[in-house]
Design a protein around this motif. Structure first.
Motif, PDB file in Angstrom:
ATOM      1  N   GLU A  64       1.631   4.557  -4.012  1.00  0.00           N
ATOM      2  CA  GLU A  64       0.411   4.359  -4.798  1.00  0.00           C
ATOM      3  C   GLU A  64       0.146   5.489  -5.793  1.00  0.00           C
ATOM      4  OE1 GLU A  64      -0.252   4.092  -1.265  1.00  0.00           O
ATOM      5  OE2 GLU A  64      -0.363   1.927  -1.114  1.00  0.00           O
ATOM      6  N   GLU A  65       0.992   6.488  -5.821  1.00  0.00           N
ATOM      7  CA  GLU A  65       0.757   7.641  -6.682  1.00  0.00           C
ATOM      8  C   GLU A  65       1.113   7.309  -8.134  1.00  0.00           C
ATOM      9  OE1 GLU A  65       1.972  12.369  -6.736  1.00  0.00           O
ATOM     10  OE2 GLU A  65       2.651  11.081  -5.126  1.00  0.00           O
ATOM     11  N   ILE A  66       0.266   7.770  -9.058  1.00  0.00           N
ATOM     12  CA  ILE A  66       0.521   7.549 -10.479  1.00  0.00           C
ATOM     13  C   ILE A  66       1.673   8.441 -10.919  1.00  0.00           C
ATOM     14  CG2 ILE A  66      -0.439   7.806 -12.795  1.00  0.00           C
ATOM     15  CD1 ILE A  66      -3.160   7.186 -11.653  1.00  0.00           C
ATOM     16  N   ARG A  67       2.597   7.842 -11.625  1.00  0.00           N
ATOM     17  CA  ARG A  67       3.726   8.602 -12.143  1.00  0.00           C
ATOM     18  C   ARG A  67       3.400   9.010 -13.580  1.00  0.00           C
ATOM     19  NH1 ARG A  67       5.424   5.564  -8.244  1.00  0.00           N
ATOM     20  NH2 ARG A  67       7.279   6.001  -7.053  1.00  0.00           N
TER      21      ARG A  67
ATOM     22  N   GLY B 191     -13.832   2.223 -11.693  1.00  0.00           N
ATOM     23  CA  GLY B 191     -13.329   1.828 -10.368  1.00  0.00           C
ATOM     24  C   GLY B 191     -12.254   0.758 -10.472  1.00  0.00           C
ATOM     25  N   PRO B 192     -12.565  -0.390 -11.102  1.00  0.00           N
ATOM     26  CA  PRO B 192     -11.521  -1.408 -11.274  1.00  0.00           C
ATOM     27  C   PRO B 192     -10.362  -0.946 -12.145  1.00  0.00           C
ATOM     28  CG  PRO B 192     -13.687  -2.358 -11.597  1.00  0.00           C
ATOM     29  CD  PRO B 192     -13.877  -0.870 -11.484  1.00  0.00           C
TER      30      PRO B 192
ATOM     31  N   GLU C 290      -6.427  -1.015 -11.170  1.00  0.00           N
ATOM     32  CA  GLU C 290      -5.403  -1.597 -12.040  1.00  0.00           C
ATOM     33  C   GLU C 290      -4.282  -0.605 -12.320  1.00  0.00           C
ATOM     34  OE1 GLU C 290      -3.261  -4.188 -14.263  1.00  0.00           O
ATOM     35  OE2 GLU C 290      -4.988  -4.661 -13.017  1.00  0.00           O
ATOM     36  N   LEU C 291      -4.615   0.677 -12.384  1.00  0.00           N
ATOM     37  CA  LEU C 291      -3.606   1.702 -12.635  1.00  0.00           C
ATOM     38  C   LEU C 291      -2.764   2.001 -11.399  1.00  0.00           C
ATOM     39  CD1 LEU C 291      -5.695   4.215 -14.784  1.00  0.00           C
ATOM     40  CD2 LEU C 291      -4.039   2.532 -15.578  1.00  0.00           C
ATOM     41  N   GLY C 292      -3.153   1.436 -10.252  1.00  0.00           N
ATOM     42  CA  GLY C 292      -2.365   1.626  -9.041  1.00  0.00           C
ATOM     43  C   GLY C 292      -2.877   2.710  -8.120  1.00  0.00           C
ATOM     44  N   VAL C 293      -4.100   3.189  -8.344  1.00  0.00           N
ATOM     45  CA  VAL C 293      -4.675   4.201  -7.461  1.00  0.00           C
ATOM     46  C   VAL C 293      -5.043   3.530  -6.143  1.00  0.00           C
ATOM     47  CG1 VAL C 293      -6.601   5.816  -7.194  1.00  0.00           C
ATOM     48  CG2 VAL C 293      -5.514   5.538  -9.414  1.00  0.00           C
ATOM     49  N   GLU C 294      -4.829   4.226  -5.050  1.00  0.00           N
ATOM     50  CA  GLU C 294      -5.142   3.692  -3.723  1.00  0.00           C
ATOM     51  C   GLU C 294      -6.625   3.291  -3.663  1.00  0.00           C
ATOM     52  OE1 GLU C 294      -4.592   5.133   0.889  1.00  0.00           O
ATOM     53  OE2 GLU C 294      -3.657   6.263  -0.719  1.00  0.00           O
ATOM     54  N   PRO C 295      -6.944   2.129  -3.053  1.00  0.00           N
ATOM     55  CA  PRO C 295      -8.318   1.618  -3.062  1.00  0.00           C
ATOM     56  C   PRO C 295      -9.368   2.601  -2.538  1.00  0.00           C
ATOM     57  CG  PRO C 295      -6.844  -0.077  -2.283  1.00  0.00           C
ATOM     58  CD  PRO C 295      -6.024   1.171  -2.434  1.00  0.00           C
ATOM     59  N   GLN C 296      -9.065   3.342  -1.465  1.00  0.00           N
ATOM     60  CA  GLN C 296     -10.045   4.289  -0.939  1.00  0.00           C
ATOM     61  C   GLN C 296     -10.303   5.421  -1.930  1.00  0.00           C
ATOM     62  OE1 GLN C 296      -7.503   3.117   0.842  1.00  0.00           O
ATOM     63  NE2 GLN C 296      -8.299   2.333   2.763  1.00  0.00           N
TER      64      GLN C 296
ATOM     65  N   THR D 260     -10.525  -4.533  10.955  1.00  0.00           N
ATOM     66  CA  THR D 260      -9.525  -5.374  10.299  1.00  0.00           C
ATOM     67  C   THR D 260      -8.247  -4.622   9.949  1.00  0.00           C
ATOM     68  OG1 THR D 260     -10.454  -4.933   8.098  1.00  0.00           O
ATOM     69  CG2 THR D 260     -11.295  -6.860   9.288  1.00  0.00           C
ATOM     70  N   LYS D 261      -8.331  -3.283   9.906  1.00  0.00           N
ATOM     71  CA  LYS D 261      -7.192  -2.440   9.533  1.00  0.00           C
ATOM     72  C   LYS D 261      -6.621  -2.849   8.172  1.00  0.00           C
ATOM     73  CE  LYS D 261      -5.833  -1.240  14.237  1.00  0.00           C
ATOM     74  NZ  LYS D 261      -7.140  -0.983  14.618  1.00  0.00           N
ATOM     75  N   ARG D 262      -7.542  -3.183   7.246  1.00  0.00           N
ATOM     76  CA  ARG D 262      -7.144  -3.586   5.904  1.00  0.00           C
ATOM     77  C   ARG D 262      -7.921  -2.776   4.878  1.00  0.00           C
ATOM     78  NH1 ARG D 262      -6.708  -9.852   5.113  1.00  0.00           N
ATOM     79  NH2 ARG D 262      -5.754  -8.993   3.254  1.00  0.00           N
ATOM     80  N   PRO D 263      -7.227  -2.116   3.950  1.00  0.00           N
ATOM     81  CA  PRO D 263      -7.927  -1.363   2.906  1.00  0.00           C
ATOM     82  C   PRO D 263      -8.507  -2.256   1.815  1.00  0.00           C
ATOM     83  CG  PRO D 263      -5.572  -1.151   2.607  1.00  0.00           C
ATOM     84  CD  PRO D 263      -5.786  -1.916   3.906  1.00  0.00           C
ATOM     85  N   SER D 264      -8.206  -3.558   1.854  1.00  0.00           N
ATOM     86  CA  SER D 264      -8.697  -4.458   0.814  1.00  0.00           C
ATOM     87  C   SER D 264     -10.217  -4.595   0.834  1.00  0.00           C
ATOM     88  CB  SER D 264      -8.060  -5.841   0.963  1.00  0.00           C
ATOM     89  OG  SER D 264      -8.377  -6.390   2.228  1.00  0.00           O
TER      90      SER D 264
END
Length: 165
Positions: free
Chosen positions: A13-16, A48-49, A53-59, A116-120
């Motif tokens: 999930e890290e931005i390159r 936030g969105p 979209e850039l791929g940053v981890e949701p948390q 739920t063990k889901r970051p979504s």
């Protein structure tokens, strides 16, 4: 983990950061900040969105957006207080209400994520806030249009601090 040429281990999930992303991401964030200012919303609601979209981890995106909203709201509240546009008792009530609801929401979302063990859940909560904000904005606009006899007045510049609008 992926190993790049320079030996840095990247998380998925890290931005390159490369030559293109070093230009593109700051431009997108600047545009998001301008749009947030134009529409009168906290920068976190738009960024936030964008971060998702850039791929940053949701948390991480959720925490960063919340921090941006905190500073935007705090600076707006201080500005209103300094210019005498905020009643102290009303401001205190809104602060207590906002703090309590935030605490309740944080506890509920945290429990839901653990079960739920889901970051979504973080992504869904950001989407829900955006949807509710959009609906409320449209309702406010329609109400303002209904109260205005001459629709030409809606596009005329007015004072930002005019409490009669």
């Amino acid at each position: 983990l992926e190993n790049e040429e320079d030996g840095h281990d990247y998380h998925c999930e890290e931005i390159r950061w490369n030559a293109v992303n070093t230009i593109r991401y700051p431009l997108l964030c600047s545009l998001a900040g301008v749009l947030a200012g134009l529409f009168g919303v906290g920068g976190g609601i738009i960024k936030g969105p964008l971060m998702l979209e850039l791929g940053v981890e949701p948390q991480v995106a959720g925490a960063t957006a919340s921090t941006m909203i905190l500073f935007t709201s705090a600076s707006a509240a201080v500005s209103f207080q300094v210019f005498g546009l905020l009643k102290g008792d009303y401001g205190a009530f809104c602060f207590i209400l906002g703090f309590s609801c935030t605490l309740l929401g944080q506890v509920a979302i945290q429990r839901w994520m653990q079960e739920t063990k889901r970051p979504s859940v973080t992504v869904l909560s950001i989407g829900l806030v955006l949807a509710i904000s959009t609906v409320l904005l449209v309702m406010e606009m329609i109400g303002h249009m209904a109260r205005t006899e001459d629709l030409q007045k809606l596009v005329l510049p007015t004072s930002l601090c005019n409490i009669n609008d």
